[in-house]
Design an enzyme around this catalytic site. Structure first.
Site, mmCIF file in Angstrom:
data_model
loop_
_atom_site.group_PDB
_atom_site.id
_atom_site.type_symbol
_atom_site.label_atom_id
_atom_site.label_comp_id
_atom_site.label_asym_id
_atom_site.label_seq_id
_atom_site.Cartn_x
_atom_site.Cartn_y
_atom_site.Cartn_z
ATOM 1 N N GLU A 59 -32.778 -58.869 29.415
ATOM 2 C CA GLU A 59 -32.314 -59.229 28.073
ATOM 3 C C GLU A 59 -31.335 -60.396 28.168
ATOM 4 O OE1 GLU A 59 -32.253 -55.040 25.663
ATOM 5 O OE2 GLU A 59 -30.483 -55.404 26.858
ATOM 6 N N ASP A 67 -23.690 -57.636 21.428
ATOM 7 C CA ASP A 67 -23.714 -58.948 22.120
ATOM 8 C C ASP A 67 -23.043 -60.126 21.395
ATOM 9 O OD1 ASP A 67 -25.636 -57.240 23.102
ATOM 10 O OD2 ASP A 67 -27.308 -58.617 22.813
HETATM 11 C C1 FRU Z 1 -28.743 -56.513 24.324
HETATM 12 C C2 FRU Z 1 -29.689 -56.285 23.152
HETATM 13 C C3 FRU Z 1 -30.542 -57.513 22.947
HETATM 14 C C4 FRU Z 1 -30.919 -57.393 21.504
HETATM 15 C C5 FRU Z 1 -29.672 -56.821 20.895
HETATM 16 C C6 FRU Z 1 -29.910 -55.930 19.722
HETATM 17 O O1 FRU Z 1 -27.591 -55.760 24.274
HETATM 18 O O2 FRU Z 1 -30.480 -55.146 23.389
HETATM 19 O O3 FRU Z 1 -31.636 -57.594 23.826
HETATM 20 O O4 FRU Z 1 -31.274 -58.623 20.941
HETATM 21 O O5 FRU Z 1 -29.012 -56.109 21.916
HETATM 22 O O6 FRU Z 1 -28.732 -55.611 19.068
#
Ligand code: FRU
Length: 496
Positions: A206, A24
């Site tokens: 998320e 992300d």
């Molecule tokens: C989304 C996610 C978030 C988390 C991160 C962990 O892709 O699952 O919810 O903070 O990636 O790397």
């Protein structure tokens, strides 16, 4: 040209980490002429691992320069996704009187807690920077939000709410979004919750984002909640939906036009499989006024297995988001940021090409199609199918198109190169609804070695997907029953 190694897959004008794993985008903010991009990063391997925040800077969101790692895991846990804001008024008190502090808020993911089977191993924490985001100091009072016993409790995104003179933070909590309010970025109060039973819930929610947007062509303003979920995306796996409504300073209320929004809705920022966890930049100056967005160009179904070795994953092209209203219906539209045009070089144009059967439109002798922006139009759509393809000199063919009978777009990457690394890659044709009723179809495709970002109808329907051709893309063709492809323009993109 054969793709020899994963360096040949590497996009030329999309952000990729120099080495190793990325997911992300995090903590994006703009300050003093510089766009900052942080990202979920594992510096010791090419698959997901203990998360850090990597960092990159740019003056235009296209040409990025990677920086040293900004946040590293510690005894409280890994550094999961989050956001950052420039605290111009020093509401946090972290400022030194000279520079405005940058406050980053992120999720601590405590792997020990997870192993022990606890439910409360994700908490929210902050860090501040007094050198415009170069280095961060973690706050000694962390965590600033304890976990109330919710397993998936993460990804704080802070917005300055000028209307109510406060900071608002949205957080994903299992199957809903939680809204928190603060005056000082340290003390946060839960104000409301949103989302249970509304919209798509095929997986965990998320990476939310919450922004106030002006409706195009009017003075109306609405609040938009961007909410990623995984799995449960429109074409499977990871996807990002959005909700339009109003905010009274505490509670987000869905607009009436979106009441009763169930699983199968058409409010997706991107209908393709590879635009996830995207959020917008903070602190864009008022005189600019744009909402600028970037997503992670992958999908949790196969992100760890895509056939690159030394680096993994790219970001989407930076996009401008706009909110439109037609009748009572609000829609988010997205287009590549105007800054991309700075990098377009050689151009190839054709006013009209008649397509009847399969027709070659351009190839590498005309222009390099593997890193390009391809635009064209079709006037007076007929009840028929329109197919387009990008192909190599080998057997790689990436297809996309539109069926005016069903009013659906598609991308088919099943023959576009390597697919065998994961059963969910290239197994299905991705589809997307046409959301425009116009009799003319406008198409813009941003192609960068391993990715295609399709902006149909000026960004009303968007589809982003990655693919891994065994030889590089050299041809652009169309297929259909006697139609004219109008105003073709292919611009090569070159980053010096
Ligand atoms: C989304 C996610 C978030 C988390 C991160 C962990 O892709 O699952 O919810 O903070 O990636 O790397």
């Amino acid at each position: 040209i054969a793709v020899q190694s994963d360096t040949d897959f590497r996009p030329a004008f999309h952000f990729t980490p120099n080495e190793n794993w990325m997911n992300d985008p995090n903590g994006m903010f703009y300050h003093n002429g510089t766009y900052h991009l942080f990202f979920q990063y594992y510096p010791e391997g090419n698959t997901w691992g203990p998360m850090h925040w990597g960092h990159a800077i740019s003056t235009d969101m296209i040409d990025w320069e990677e920086q040293p790692i900004a946040l590293e895991p510690d005894e409280q846990g890994y550094i999961f996704s989050g956001s950052a804001v420039v605290d111009i008024e020093n509401t946090s008190g972290f400022g030194d009187g000279e520079t405005a502090p940058v406050i980053a808020m992120f999720t601590y993911h405590d792997p020990k807690g997870e192993e022990d089977g606890r439910e409360d191993y994700q908490t929210q924490a902050i860090a501040y920077s007094l050198d415009e985001g170069k280095t961060f100091t973690k706050y000694e009072g962390n965590p600033v939000i304890q976990n109330p016993g919710i397993r998936d409790f993460r990804d704080p995104k802070i917005t300055r709410d000028e209307v109510h003179d406060q900071w608002v933070m949205v957080l994903s909590a299992d199957d809903q979004t939680m809204f928190y309010i603060s005056q000082n970025l340290k003390d946060w109060n839960l104000a409301s919750e949103f989302g249970r039973g509304i919209g798509a819930h095929g997986g965990v929610w998320e990476c939310p984002d919450f922004i106030q947007m002006k409706v195009q062509g009017s003075d109306e303003k609405k609040w938009v909640l961007i909410q990623s979920l995984n799995p449960g995306g429109y074409n499977g796996g990871s996807g990002t939906q959005y909700f339009v409504g109003d905010f009274d300073g505490k509670t987000f209320t869905l607009d009436e036009s979106m009441q009763d929004l169930g699983e199968d809705h058409h409010y997706w920022l991107d209908f393709g499989k590879d635009n996830y966890a995207g959020v917008t930049w903070a602190n864009i100056p008022e005189e600019d006024g744009r909402h600028l967005f970037m997503g992670w160009m992958s999908n949790w179904q196969y992100a760890n297995e895509v056939p690159t070795e030394t680096w993994r994953s790219a970001m989407t092209i930076a996009r401008e988001l706009k909110l439109t209203k037609s009748g009572e219906t609000y829609r988010m539209i997205s287009t590549p940021v105007a800054e991309l045009q700075k990098y377009t070089g050689k151009e190839f144009t054709k006013n009209t090409t008649n397509i009847n059967g399969e027709t070659r439109i351009a190839n590498s002798e005309d222009i390099d199609i593997s890193q390009a922006v391809i635009s064209f139009e079709i006037e007076n759509l007929k009840e028929q199918e329109y197919h387009f393809s990008l192909s190599s000199e080998g057997d790689d063919v990436l297809k996309f198109g539109y069926d005016h009978n069903s009013e659906e777009f598609y991308i088919d990457r099943s023959q576009a190169g390597l697919t065998g690394f994961n059963e969910n890659f290239g197994d299905k044709i991705s589809k997307a609804p046409r959301l425009s009723k116009a009799s003319n179809l406008k198409v813009k495709a941003v192609v960068d070695n391993m990715s295609i970002e399709l902006f149909f109808d000026n960004g009303k329907t968007v589809m982003t997907e990655i693919f891994f051709p065994k030889q590089s893309i050299e041809r652009f063709s169309a297929e259909g029953n006697d139609f004219n492809l109008k105003n073709l323009n292919i611009k090569q993109v070159k980053l010096n």
